[in-house]
Scaffold this motif. Structure first.
Motif, PDB file in Angstrom:
ATOM      1  N   LYS A  17       0.828  -1.205   0.000  1.00  0.00           N
ATOM      2  CA  LYS A  17       0.000   0.000   0.000  1.00  0.00           C
ATOM      3  C   LYS A  17       0.864   1.257   0.000  1.00  0.00           C
ATOM      4  O   LYS A  17       0.539   2.252  -0.652  1.00  0.00           O
ATOM      5  CB  LYS A  17      -0.918  -0.005   1.224  1.00  0.00           C
ATOM      6  CG  LYS A  17      -2.004  -1.077   1.160  1.00  0.00           C
ATOM      7  CD  LYS A  17      -2.854  -1.060   2.422  1.00  0.00           C
ATOM      8  CE  LYS A  17      -3.908  -2.172   2.379  1.00  0.00           C
ATOM      9  NZ  LYS A  17      -4.721  -2.196   3.619  1.00  0.00           N
ATOM     10  N   TYR A  18       1.969   1.209   0.734  1.00  0.00           N
ATOM     11  CA  TYR A  18       2.876   2.359   0.798  1.00  0.00           C
ATOM     12  C   TYR A  18       3.459   2.651  -0.590  1.00  0.00           C
ATOM     13  O   TYR A  18       3.528   3.804  -1.018  1.00  0.00           O
ATOM     14  CB  TYR A  18       4.000   2.077   1.801  1.00  0.00           C
ATOM     15  CG  TYR A  18       5.051   3.155   1.858  1.00  0.00           C
ATOM     16  CD1 TYR A  18       4.843   4.312   2.593  1.00  0.00           C
ATOM     17  CD2 TYR A  18       6.256   3.012   1.167  1.00  0.00           C
ATOM     18  CE1 TYR A  18       5.798   5.314   2.633  1.00  0.00           C
ATOM     19  CE2 TYR A  18       7.219   3.998   1.200  1.00  0.00           C
ATOM     20  CZ  TYR A  18       6.991   5.154   1.943  1.00  0.00           C
ATOM     21  OH  TYR A  18       7.950   6.137   1.970  1.00  0.00           O
ATOM     22  N   PHE A  19       3.872   1.598  -1.285  1.00  0.00           N
ATOM     23  CA  PHE A  19       4.456   1.768  -2.628  1.00  0.00           C
ATOM     24  C   PHE A  19       3.421   2.324  -3.605  1.00  0.00           C
ATOM     25  O   PHE A  19       3.756   3.164  -4.446  1.00  0.00           O
ATOM     26  CB  PHE A  19       4.985   0.416  -3.131  1.00  0.00           C
ATOM     27  CG  PHE A  19       6.427   0.172  -2.783  1.00  0.00           C
ATOM     28  CD1 PHE A  19       7.369  -0.022  -3.772  1.00  0.00           C
ATOM     29  CD2 PHE A  19       6.851   0.141  -1.457  1.00  0.00           C
ATOM     30  CE1 PHE A  19       8.705  -0.251  -3.451  1.00  0.00           C
ATOM     31  CE2 PHE A  19       8.169  -0.080  -1.124  1.00  0.00           C
ATOM     32  CZ  PHE A  19       9.110  -0.280  -2.129  1.00  0.00           C
ATOM     33  N   LYS A  20       2.191   1.848  -3.479  1.00  0.00           N
ATOM     34  CA  LYS A  20       1.150   2.324  -4.394  1.00  0.00           C
ATOM     35  C   LYS A  20       0.825   3.790  -4.140  1.00  0.00           C
ATOM     36  O   LYS A  20       0.659   4.573  -5.087  1.00  0.00           O
ATOM     37  CB  LYS A  20      -0.104   1.465  -4.239  1.00  0.00           C
ATOM     38  CG  LYS A  20      -1.158   1.761  -5.286  1.00  0.00           C
ATOM     39  CD  LYS A  20      -2.300   0.778  -5.227  1.00  0.00           C
ATOM     40  CE  LYS A  20      -3.310   1.053  -6.335  1.00  0.00           C
ATOM     41  NZ  LYS A  20      -4.423   0.086  -6.318  1.00  0.00           N
ATOM     42  N   ARG A  21       0.748   4.169  -2.865  1.00  0.00           N
ATOM     43  CA  ARG A  21       0.460   5.577  -2.523  1.00  0.00           C
ATOM     44  C   ARG A  21       1.595   6.506  -2.940  1.00  0.00           C
ATOM     45  O   ARG A  21       1.377   7.679  -3.194  1.00  0.00           O
ATOM     46  CB  ARG A  21       0.205   5.717  -1.021  1.00  0.00           C
ATOM     47  CG  ARG A  21      -1.142   5.188  -0.543  1.00  0.00           C
ATOM     48  CD  ARG A  21      -1.458   5.723   0.843  1.00  0.00           C
ATOM     49  NE  ARG A  21      -0.451   5.326   1.809  1.00  0.00           N
ATOM     50  CZ  ARG A  21      -0.508   4.246   2.571  1.00  0.00           C
ATOM     51  NH1 ARG A  21      -1.554   3.429   2.460  1.00  0.00           N
ATOM     52  NH2 ARG A  21       0.441   3.957   3.433  1.00  0.00           N
ATOM     53  N   SER A  22       2.797   5.954  -2.989  1.00  0.00           N
ATOM     54  CA  SER A  22       3.975   6.785  -3.277  1.00  0.00           C
ATOM     55  C   SER A  22       4.410   6.715  -4.742  1.00  0.00           C
ATOM     56  O   SER A  22       5.496   7.184  -5.087  1.00  0.00           O
ATOM     57  CB  SER A  22       5.145   6.338  -2.386  1.00  0.00           C
ATOM     58  OG  SER A  22       4.797   6.368  -1.020  1.00  0.00           O
ATOM     59  N   ARG A  23       3.570   6.156  -5.621  1.00  0.00           N
ATOM     60  CA  ARG A  23       3.981   5.957  -7.010  1.00  0.00           C
ATOM     61  C   ARG A  23       4.257   7.273  -7.739  1.00  0.00           C
ATOM     62  O   ARG A  23       5.100   7.322  -8.642  1.00  0.00           O
ATOM     63  CB  ARG A  23       2.924   5.154  -7.762  1.00  0.00           C
ATOM     64  CG  ARG A  23       1.591   5.838  -7.928  1.00  0.00           C
ATOM     65  CD  ARG A  23       0.567   4.886  -8.548  1.00  0.00           C
ATOM     66  NE  ARG A  23      -0.710   5.529  -8.811  1.00  0.00           N
ATOM     67  CZ  ARG A  23      -1.648   5.741  -7.916  1.00  0.00           C
ATOM     68  NH1 ARG A  23      -1.468   5.327  -6.663  1.00  0.00           N
ATOM     69  NH2 ARG A  23      -2.781   6.323  -8.241  1.00  0.00           N
ATOM     70  N   LYS A  24       3.562   8.346  -7.344  1.00  0.00           N
ATOM     71  CA  LYS A  24       3.772   9.631  -8.017  1.00  0.00           C
ATOM     72  C   LYS A  24       5.157  10.206  -7.729  1.00  0.00           C
ATOM     73  O   LYS A  24       5.674  11.006  -8.517  1.00  0.00           O
ATOM     74  CB  LYS A  24       2.689  10.627  -7.606  1.00  0.00           C
ATOM     75  CG  LYS A  24       1.308  10.270  -8.146  1.00  0.00           C
ATOM     76  CD  LYS A  24       0.287  11.329  -7.793  1.00  0.00           C
ATOM     77  CE  LYS A  24      -1.088  10.964  -8.369  1.00  0.00           C
ATOM     78  NZ  LYS A  24      -2.111  11.976  -8.022  1.00  0.00           N
ATOM     79  N   LEU A  25       5.730   9.821  -6.594  1.00  0.00           N
ATOM     80  CA  LEU A  25       7.078  10.299  -6.269  1.00  0.00           C
ATOM     81  C   LEU A  25       8.093   9.772  -7.273  1.00  0.00           C
ATOM     82  O   LEU A  25       9.079  10.441  -7.590  1.00  0.00           O
ATOM     83  CB  LEU A  25       7.468   9.852  -4.855  1.00  0.00           C
ATOM     84  CG  LEU A  25       6.607  10.380  -3.703  1.00  0.00           C
ATOM     85  CD1 LEU A  25       7.129   9.848  -2.372  1.00  0.00           C
ATOM     86  CD2 LEU A  25       6.595  11.903  -3.686  1.00  0.00           C
ATOM     87  N   LEU A  26       7.851   8.553  -7.774  1.00  0.00           N
ATOM     88  CA  LEU A  26       8.757   7.970  -8.757  1.00  0.00           C
ATOM     89  C   LEU A  26       8.703   8.708 -10.087  1.00  0.00           C
ATOM     90  O   LEU A  26       9.720   8.869 -10.764  1.00  0.00           O
ATOM     91  CB  LEU A  26       8.395   6.496  -8.995  1.00  0.00           C
ATOM     92  CG  LEU A  26       8.906   5.474  -7.996  1.00  0.00           C
ATOM     93  CD1 LEU A  26       8.249   4.128  -8.273  1.00  0.00           C
ATOM     94  CD2 LEU A  26      10.424   5.343  -8.085  1.00  0.00           C
TER      95      LEU A  26
ATOM     96  N   LEU B 245      17.215   5.821 -14.547  1.00  0.00           N
ATOM     97  CA  LEU B 245      17.029   5.865 -16.007  1.00  0.00           C
ATOM     98  C   LEU B 245      15.975   6.899 -16.396  1.00  0.00           C
ATOM     99  O   LEU B 245      16.136   7.624 -17.385  1.00  0.00           O
ATOM    100  CB  LEU B 245      16.599   4.485 -16.521  1.00  0.00           C
ATOM    101  CG  LEU B 245      17.680   3.411 -16.584  1.00  0.00           C
ATOM    102  CD1 LEU B 245      17.067   2.052 -16.912  1.00  0.00           C
ATOM    103  CD2 LEU B 245      18.736   3.769 -17.633  1.00  0.00           C
ATOM    104  N   LYS B 246      14.920   6.961 -15.608  1.00  0.00           N
ATOM    105  CA  LYS B 246      13.871   7.950 -15.891  1.00  0.00           C
ATOM    106  C   LYS B 246      14.404   9.370 -15.774  1.00  0.00           C
ATOM    107  O   LYS B 246      14.110  10.230 -16.616  1.00  0.00           O
ATOM    108  CB  LYS B 246      12.698   7.725 -14.923  1.00  0.00           C
ATOM    109  CG  LYS B 246      11.452   8.557 -15.208  1.00  0.00           C
ATOM    110  CD  LYS B 246      11.390   9.843 -14.433  1.00  0.00           C
ATOM    111  CE  LYS B 246      11.295   9.596 -12.939  1.00  0.00           C
ATOM    112  NZ  LYS B 246      11.155  10.881 -12.198  1.00  0.00           N
ATOM    113  N   GLU B 247      15.234   9.622 -14.756  1.00  0.00           N
ATOM    114  CA  GLU B 247      15.825  10.954 -14.568  1.00  0.00           C
ATOM    115  C   GLU B 247      16.851  11.266 -15.652  1.00  0.00           C
ATOM    116  O   GLU B 247      16.916  12.391 -16.145  1.00  0.00           O
ATOM    117  CB  GLU B 247      16.471  11.041 -13.180  1.00  0.00           C
ATOM    118  CG  GLU B 247      15.478  11.135 -12.037  1.00  0.00           C
ATOM    119  CD  GLU B 247      14.636  12.398 -12.104  1.00  0.00           C
ATOM    120  OE1 GLU B 247      15.211  13.494 -12.139  1.00  0.00           O
ATOM    121  OE2 GLU B 247      13.403  12.279 -12.130  1.00  0.00           O
ATOM    122  N   GLU B 248      17.609  10.274 -16.053  1.00  0.00           N
ATOM    123  CA  GLU B 248      18.621  10.487 -17.095  1.00  0.00           C
ATOM    124  C   GLU B 248      17.983  10.755 -18.451  1.00  0.00           C
ATOM    125  O   GLU B 248      18.587  11.400 -19.315  1.00  0.00           O
ATOM    126  CB  GLU B 248      19.551   9.271 -17.181  1.00  0.00           C
ATOM    127  CG  GLU B 248      20.522   9.165 -16.006  1.00  0.00           C
ATOM    128  CD  GLU B 248      21.367   7.906 -16.065  1.00  0.00           C
ATOM    129  OE1 GLU B 248      21.129   7.068 -16.973  1.00  0.00           O
ATOM    130  OE2 GLU B 248      22.267   7.757 -15.207  1.00  0.00           O
TER     131      GLU B 248
END
Length: 395
Positions: free
Chosen positions: A260-269, A300-303
């Motif tokens: 649940k924590y990972f799902k709630r924090s997906r926008k941070l990624l 990779l996303k940031e690069e």
């Protein structure tokens, strides 16, 4: 209570006499008549002022204050002294054998320029849906653009499910930000039939599309002087999809509370690392502590932002090659599709960094079309759907 001046202005006629206003909770009745004046006989052309009798007609008009509005019109019937022909007086705001005013018909058509459904317009104006359809079908079809004059052209498909085809095509001028045409299908034969008749193709410098192979093949045949460009939105999203794919895989392997924590924090990624607060960066580090693959995907996303910041195609070519090599070294299976797409469309992708136009206007029109289709619960008649798109979204 409505006064005479208001009604006169409402009907755009000084010849109207208001006799009575009858109101209740749902509707308004305006009892009116027209000033008497000599009329020409439609049979022999003689002028007559002789009244034969009167008839009362109740017609629908534009709603007033949210209420259904009716005009109760006391009409004169004249008789020609010369030939004996009996005829009704001419009324400017009412067509022959009509049960609604011309103003109401014009109002209905104007309401259809919004994204409201025909059913909603019918409800607001107190007419049937078939009446709205009939009025709209009488509107002159939008003139097709046969001579294209801009230096760039965009093409995209959208799910229309009209006329027996699952996808329709939209052609957009990104310079003038207007729709050029709506095609009934994205099949190659439909595209060929349209583009072979389009003049001014040799002046087009940029052909902007997504990764649908039919579009590129058409561009190579009919736009030989144009650079084929894959819009940035369409290839950038593959990186975000791959990043999300890694998160979902990692998330499935965790306990319920962490999941649940990972799902709630997906926008941070997905958000740019520079835009994160110190607290958000700490939360992101917690996620990386559980998965090194997630850290690689985020890096990779940031690069990839370095690729997007390239000022021209030459710089983008170098940066994109570096990024593809880094993605391959990461060993993340979720990025395999992304790498394959970038290799297959490499030239078309880097071309986008030399082009001052994007498919943003097209995507904006597509969003409006989705709202239009959703409000109407879909369209089966393609010609009506096409006309409604061009009328609502501008052309």
């Amino acid at each position: 209570m409505l006064n005479h001046n208001y009604i006169t202005e409402l009907l755009k006629s000084k010849d109207i006499i208001l006799h009575q206003v009858v109101e209740n909770e749902k509707e308004v009745e305006l009892h009116i008549s027209q000033m008497q004046k000599p009329h020409e006989c439609p049979k022999c052309g003689s002028i007559t002022s002789k009244i034969h009798d009167y008839r009362v007609q109740r017609v629908k008009d534009v709603p007033i204050m949210g209420k259904e509005t009716y005009l109760v019109l006391r009409k004169r019937r004249y008789v020609c002294k010369k030939c004996g022909k009996k005829f009704f007086e001419h009324i400017n705001f009412l067509g022959k054998r009509q049960r609604m005013t011309n103003r109401l018909a014009a109002y209905i058509i104007s309401q259809l320029s919004s994204l409201s459904s025909m059913k909603e317009v019918a409800r607001q104006t107190n007419v049937s849906v078939t009446t709205v359809m009939r009025l709209f079908d009488k509107v002159s079809p939008t003139k097709k653009i046969e001579d294209f004059s801009s230096e760039a052209i965009c093409i995209d498909e959208f799910k229309g499910n009209a006329g027996g085809a699952k996808y329709q095509c939209i052609i957009v001028d990104p310079v003038k930000k207007q729709i050029v045409e709506i095609l009934k299908d994205r099949r190659q034969d439909v595209l060929i039939e349209y583009f072979k008749g389009l003049k001014g193709r040799d002046k087009v410098k940029y052909f902007i599309c997504d990764m649908w192979r039919q579009f590129v093949e058409i561009a190579k045949i009919y736009f030989k002087n144009a650079k084929i460009v894959i819009d940035k939105f369409h290839f950038t999203r593959y990186v975000y999809w791959a990043t999300e794919g890694v998160r979902k895989r990692v998330q499935k392997e965790l306990e319920d509370n962490l999941r649940k924590y990972f799902k709630r924090s997906r926008k941070l990624l997905l958000k740019s690392y520079e835009e994160l607060t110190a607290e958000q960066r700490e939360e992101l580090e917690v996620m990386f502590w559980y998965s090194e693959d997630l850290r690689k995907a985020h890096r990779l996303k940031e690069e990839f932002r370095k690729v997007l910041e390239s000022s021209n195609s030459a710089e983008a070519r170098v940066e994109l090659k570096k990024w593809i090599e880094a993605a391959e070294r990461s060993g993340l299976s979720e990025f395999c599709r992304c790498i394959k797409v970038f290799r297959n469309w490499f030239s078309e992708i880097v071309n986008s960094f030399d082009v001052p136009y994007t498919n943003s206007a097209t995507e904006g029109f597509n969003n409006k079309i989705k709202v239009l289709k959703r409000n109407a619960f879909g369209y089966r008649n393609f010609e009506r759907f096409r006309k409604r798109i061009l009328y609502s979204c501008g052309s």
